[in-house]
Design a protein around this motif. Structure first.
Motif, PDB file in Angstrom:
ATOM      1  N   GLN A   1       6.597  69.455  88.316  1.00 26.57           N
ATOM      2  CA  GLN A   1       8.014  69.583  88.792  1.00 26.57           C
ATOM      3  C   GLN A   1       8.375  71.022  88.424  1.00 26.57           C
ATOM      4  O   GLN A   1       9.664  71.342  88.329  1.00 26.57           O
ATOM      5  CB  GLN A   1       8.796  68.395  88.226  1.00 26.57           C
ATOM      6  CG  GLN A   1       8.742  67.123  89.123  1.00 26.57           C
ATOM      7  CD  GLN A   1       7.415  66.236  88.561  1.00 26.57           C
ATOM      8  OE1 GLN A   1       7.163  66.598  87.486  1.00 26.57           O
ATOM      9  NE2 GLN A   1       6.833  65.802  89.731  1.00 26.57           N
ATOM     10  N   GLY A   2       7.542  71.761  87.700  1.00 22.97           N
ATOM     11  CA  GLY A   2       8.024  73.078  87.250  1.00 22.97           C
ATOM     12  C   GLY A   2       8.704  73.127  86.012  1.00 22.97           C
ATOM     13  O   GLY A   2       9.290  73.922  85.479  1.00 22.97           O
ATOM     14  N   ASN A   3       8.686  71.796  85.050  1.00 23.50           N
ATOM     15  CA  ASN A   3       9.132  71.703  83.649  1.00 23.50           C
ATOM     16  C   ASN A   3       8.145  72.107  82.624  1.00 23.50           C
ATOM     17  O   ASN A   3       7.119  72.040  82.892  1.00 23.50           O
ATOM     18  CB  ASN A   3       9.739  70.299  83.490  1.00 23.50           C
ATOM     19  CG  ASN A   3      10.696  69.932  84.618  1.00 23.50           C
ATOM     20  OD1 ASN A   3      11.795  70.367  84.835  1.00 23.50           O
ATOM     21  ND2 ASN A   3      10.338  68.617  84.966  1.00 23.50           N
TER      22      ASN A   3
END
Length: 247
Positions: free
Chosen positions: A114-116
Motif C-alpha cells: 500500500q506504499g506505507n
C-alpha cells in the motif's frame, strides 16, 4: 498460480536474503518500524557478537552498541523512514576490536504493497577492504587523525593543511569531496559526537561536557548540538536518565 507454487515464496525470499552472506565485507540488516532487527547477514551478526540470527531478532542497536552510537543509528533509521536517503556516507566508527575504522553506509526505507513505510534496511562496508575507496579516503587520513586526537584544543585549519602537506584550499576541497563537509564542520561534528557520548555515559554537568568536548561558550555548544542532533543536550541527558530508571 497454484497453492503449491505460492508456498514457495517465503523460501525464495529467504534464499535471496541469504545471498548477502556471500558478501564477506558487507554488513546487511533489515529493521522494523521500531528499529528492531528482522534480518541480518553473517557479517553483521559477527560484528555485533552473536552466534546466529535468532539471538539478534527483535533486538535494537542499544543491545549491541554503546548508547551514544546506538542512539545515532536509531536516529538515522527514523530519518530514513521519514524520507531521507543515506547513500555511500563515509563515516568513522568502531570495528569489532574497538578500533576506529572507516565505513561506507547506505540506508533505505521499506514499503508495503500500500506504499506505507514498514521499516528500513541498510548496508555498511569496511573501507579498508575496498582498496579504491580507501586510497581516496587516505588522502585526508592525517588531518582526520589529528582532529580525532586534538579536538578538545583550538585547531587551526592551517595546522591541518600542514599535517596533510596541502594548501588550505586543497585541504578543504578534499574534505568536501570525501566527507561532504568542510574541515571546520568535521571538527565540530567530532566534538559534538564526543559530547553526546559524555551526556549518555557520564553524569558530568552539561557545562563540563561542553568544556571537555572543546566548547568554551555553553550557549554556542547548545546551539550547535541542536543543529546536528535536532535536540538539546538536556533532552539527551533526560532521555538517558529515564531509560536507566526503566531498566
Amino acid at each position: 498460480m497454484s497453492s503449491e507454487q505460492q508456498s514457495i515464496k517465503p523460501t525464495e525470499k529467504q534464499q535471496i536474503l541469504q545471498m548477502f552472506n556471500l558478501l564477506p565485507d558487507v554488513l546487511f540488516w533489515i529493521k522494523d518500524i521500531h528499529s528492531q532487527i528482522e534480518y541480518a547477514n553473517t557479517v553483521y551478526l559477527e560484528q555485533v557478537g552473536v552466534k546466529n540470527l535468532e539471538q539478534a531478532l527483535g533486538k535494537t542497536d542499544y543491545d549491541f552498541f554503546p548508547p551514544h552510537i546506538a542512539k545515532q543509528f536509531i536516529t538515522d533509521d527514523k530519518k530514513v523512514m521519514d524520507g531521507e536517503l543515506i547513500t555511500d556516507r563515509v563515516e568513522l566508527n568502531s570495528d569489532q576490536k574497538g578500533n576506529i575504522a572507516w565505513f561506507l553506509t547506505s540506508k533505505r526505507p521499506i514499503f508495503d504493497e500500500q506504499g506505507n513505510i514498514t521499516g528500513s534496511y541498510g548496508i555498511t562496508r569496511h573501507l579498508e577492504k575496498n582498496s579504491q575507496v580507501l586510497s581516496d579516503v587516505q588522502a585526508i587520513n592525517a588531518p582526520v587523525n589529528f582532529i580525532k586526537e586534538n579536538f578538545k584544543s583550538d585547531i587551526k585549519i592551517q595546522q591541518l593543511a600542514d599535517v596533510a602537506h596541502l594548501s588550505v584550499s586543497a585541504l578543504e576541497r578534499r574534505f568536501k569531496k570525501y566527507l561532504m563537509k568542510t574541515p571546520k564542520q568535521f571538527i565540530n561534528q567530532t566534538r559534538l559526537e564526543h559530547a553526546r557520548r559524555l551526556l549518555v555515559e557520564t553524569q558530568l554537568p552539561i557545562s563540563e561536557v561542553a568544556y571537555q568536548s572543546g566548547f568554551i561558550e555553553h550557549s554556542y555548544f547548545s546551539k550547535q548540538f541542536r543543529l546536528l542532533f535536532d535536540e538539546q543536550p538536556s533532552e539527551v541527558r533526560n532521555q538517558n536518565q529515564s531509560m536507566n530508571m526503566k531498566v
